[in-house]
Design a protein around this motif. Structure first.
Motif, PDB file in Angstrom:
ATOM      1  N   LEU A 115      27.023  29.653  15.479  1.00 36.09           N
ATOM      2  CA  LEU A 115      27.648  28.446  14.943  1.00 36.09           C
ATOM      3  C   LEU A 115      29.160  28.617  14.882  1.00 36.09           C
ATOM      4  O   LEU A 115      29.865  27.798  14.299  1.00 36.09           O
ATOM      5  N   ALA A 116      29.679  29.691  15.483  1.00 33.05           N
ATOM      6  CA  ALA A 116      31.090  30.037  15.373  1.00 33.05           C
ATOM      7  C   ALA A 116      32.010  28.919  15.839  1.00 33.05           C
ATOM      8  O   ALA A 116      33.095  28.733  15.280  1.00 33.05           O
ATOM      9  N   SER A 117      31.597  28.146  16.825  1.00 29.39           N
ATOM     10  CA  SER A 117      32.488  27.117  17.357  1.00 29.39           C
ATOM     11  C   SER A 117      32.438  25.799  16.578  1.00 29.39           C
ATOM     12  O   SER A 117      33.235  24.903  16.834  1.00 29.39           O
ATOM     13  N   LEU A 118      31.536  25.682  15.615  1.00 28.05           N
ATOM     14  CA  LEU A 118      31.511  24.476  14.773  1.00 28.05           C
ATOM     15  C   LEU A 118      32.721  24.484  13.845  1.00 28.05           C
ATOM     16  O   LEU A 118      33.119  25.540  13.344  1.00 28.05           O
ATOM     17  N   PRO A 119      33.283  23.314  13.548  1.00 30.32           N
ATOM     18  CA  PRO A 119      34.385  23.286  12.585  1.00 30.32           C
ATOM     19  C   PRO A 119      33.894  23.668  11.185  1.00 30.32           C
ATOM     20  O   PRO A 119      32.727  23.408  10.841  1.00 30.32           O
ATOM     21  N   PRO A 120      34.753  24.272  10.385  1.00 29.48           N
ATOM     22  CA  PRO A 120      34.340  24.696   9.037  1.00 29.48           C
ATOM     23  C   PRO A 120      33.676  23.595   8.217  1.00 29.48           C
ATOM     24  O   PRO A 120      32.684  23.840   7.539  1.00 29.48           O
ATOM     25  N   SER A 121      34.189  22.387   8.274  1.00 27.36           N
ATOM     26  CA  SER A 121      33.615  21.303   7.462  1.00 27.36           C
ATOM     27  C   SER A 121      32.196  20.940   7.878  1.00 27.36           C
ATOM     28  O   SER A 121      31.469  20.316   7.115  1.00 27.36           O
ATOM     29  N   ALA A 122      31.795  21.346   9.073  1.00 27.87           N
ATOM     30  CA  ALA A 122      30.448  21.034   9.566  1.00 27.87           C
ATOM     31  C   ALA A 122      29.439  22.123   9.249  1.00 27.87           C
ATOM     32  O   ALA A 122      28.249  21.936   9.463  1.00 27.87           O
ATOM     33  N   PHE A 125      32.375  29.735   3.336  1.00 25.76           N
ATOM     34  CA  PHE A 125      31.098  30.408   3.550  1.00 25.76           C
ATOM     35  C   PHE A 125      29.976  29.434   3.888  1.00 25.76           C
ATOM     36  O   PHE A 125      29.933  28.334   3.368  1.00 25.76           O
ATOM     37  N   ARG A 126      29.028  29.904   4.684  1.00 26.96           N
ATOM     38  CA  ARG A 126      27.726  29.237   4.802  1.00 26.96           C
ATOM     39  C   ARG A 126      26.741  30.170   4.131  1.00 26.96           C
ATOM     40  O   ARG A 126      26.376  31.213   4.661  1.00 26.96           O
ATOM     41  N   ILE A 127      26.333  29.797   2.917  1.00 28.03           N
ATOM     42  CA  ILE A 127      25.446  30.657   2.132  1.00 28.03           C
ATOM     43  C   ILE A 127      24.197  29.919   1.643  1.00 28.03           C
ATOM     44  O   ILE A 127      23.348  30.515   0.988  1.00 28.03           O
ATOM     45  N   ASP A 128      24.093  28.650   1.964  1.00 28.31           N
ATOM     46  CA  ASP A 128      22.930  27.854   1.579  1.00 28.31           C
ATOM     47  C   ASP A 128      22.090  27.615   2.829  1.00 28.31           C
ATOM     48  O   ASP A 128      22.613  27.191   3.862  1.00 28.31           O
ATOM     49  N   TYR A 129      20.803  27.890   2.729  1.00 29.57           N
ATOM     50  CA  TYR A 129      19.940  27.929   3.912  1.00 29.57           C
ATOM     51  C   TYR A 129      18.625  27.222   3.681  1.00 29.57           C
ATOM     52  O   TYR A 129      18.149  27.090   2.550  1.00 29.57           O
ATOM     53  N   CYS A 130      18.016  26.847   4.798  1.00 29.57           N
ATOM     54  CA  CYS A 130      16.627  26.415   4.831  1.00 29.57           C
ATOM     55  C   CYS A 130      15.995  27.144   6.012  1.00 29.57           C
ATOM     56  O   CYS A 130      16.478  27.045   7.142  1.00 29.57           O
ATOM     57  N   PHE A 131      14.950  27.896   5.744  1.00 29.84           N
ATOM     58  CA  PHE A 131      14.190  28.588   6.784  1.00 29.84           C
ATOM     59  C   PHE A 131      12.806  27.961   6.825  1.00 29.84           C
ATOM     60  O   PHE A 131      12.238  27.639   5.785  1.00 29.84           O
ATOM     61  N   ALA A 132      12.288  27.805   8.021  1.00 33.38           N
ATOM     62  CA  ALA A 132      10.955  27.221   8.171  1.00 33.38           C
ATOM     63  C   ALA A 132      10.182  27.988   9.227  1.00 33.38           C
ATOM     64  O   ALA A 132      10.768  28.626  10.105  1.00 33.38           O
ATOM     65  N   SER A 133       8.863  27.907   9.134  1.00 30.69           N
ATOM     66  CA  SER A 133       8.014  28.509  10.164  1.00 30.69           C
ATOM     67  C   SER A 133       8.474  28.006  11.521  1.00 30.69           C
ATOM     68  O   SER A 133       8.735  26.816  11.702  1.00 30.69           O
ATOM     69  N   SER A 134       8.576  28.909  12.461  1.00 29.52           N
ATOM     70  CA  SER A 134       9.131  28.583  13.778  1.00 29.52           C
ATOM     71  C   SER A 134       8.438  27.405  14.450  1.00 29.52           C
ATOM     72  O   SER A 134       9.062  26.645  15.179  1.00 29.52           O
TER      73      SER A 134
END
Length: 169
Positions: free
Chosen positions: A109-116, A127-136
């Motif tokens: 996700l390095a090329s995404l702008p920070p606000s995105a 930081f991006r520290i909030d996540y959602c993980f789901a079964s693949s």
């Protein structure tokens, strides 16, 4: 959700200081969720970094910030423990750039702008520290996720995740 089978949804808030402590906490999460029948969704404030979310300049900013505050250098990698549960980062799947290598794991996700992509802190998103993980199996098509940087509701930016739970995985 008729016909979709069992789905376990878990929410977590991991330690905000030490990567080693987050590793221990995630080992407990994996232990508790590994025996669940059906599919999993795990979301929350993981306080964890994924190196591929940051370009070199953004990562240097984190290193400088930690050094200025006399903290350890930023750590990353603890979220790989969730691979034991076959969980996938929904935001990364939804926002992977077409120009990033297909073999990148996790997707960059390095090329995404920070606000995105950055979810904390609302007053100075670094930081991006909030996540959602789901079964693949959930993440086959039609996945979307976004940071709502226009809504200041707490010290984190709200993030929404949208994906379909298939009737058969």
């Amino acid at each position: 959700m008729p016909g979709s089978g069992e789905v376990t949804v878990a929410v977590t808030h991991l330690d905000h200081i030490a990567e080693a402590q987050r590793e221990v906490q995630l080992d407990h999460v994996v232990e508790q969720l590994s025996g669940k029948v059906g599919s999993l969704v795990l979301l929350g404030d993981a306080n964890a970094l994924t190196r591929s979310d940051y370009d070199d300049e953004q990562w240097k900013t984190l290193e400088d910030n930690n050094k200025k505050n006399k903290w350890l250098p930023p750590g990353h990698g603890c979220l790989s423990r969730l691979e034991a549960l076959d969980l996938t980062d929904v935001f990364a799947v939804a926002n992977s750039r077409a120009d990033s290598p297909a073999s990148t794991s996790p997707p960059s996700l390095a090329s995404l702008p920070p606000s995105a992509k950055f979810t904390a802190h609302a007053h100075r998103p670094l930081f991006r520290i909030d996540y959602c993980f789901a079964s693949s199996g959930y993440l086959r098509e039609g996945v979307s996720a976004r940071v709502h940087s226009d809504l200041l509701l707490s010290d984190h930016m709200p993030t929404s995740f949208d994906f379909t739970i298939p009737s058969k995985l």
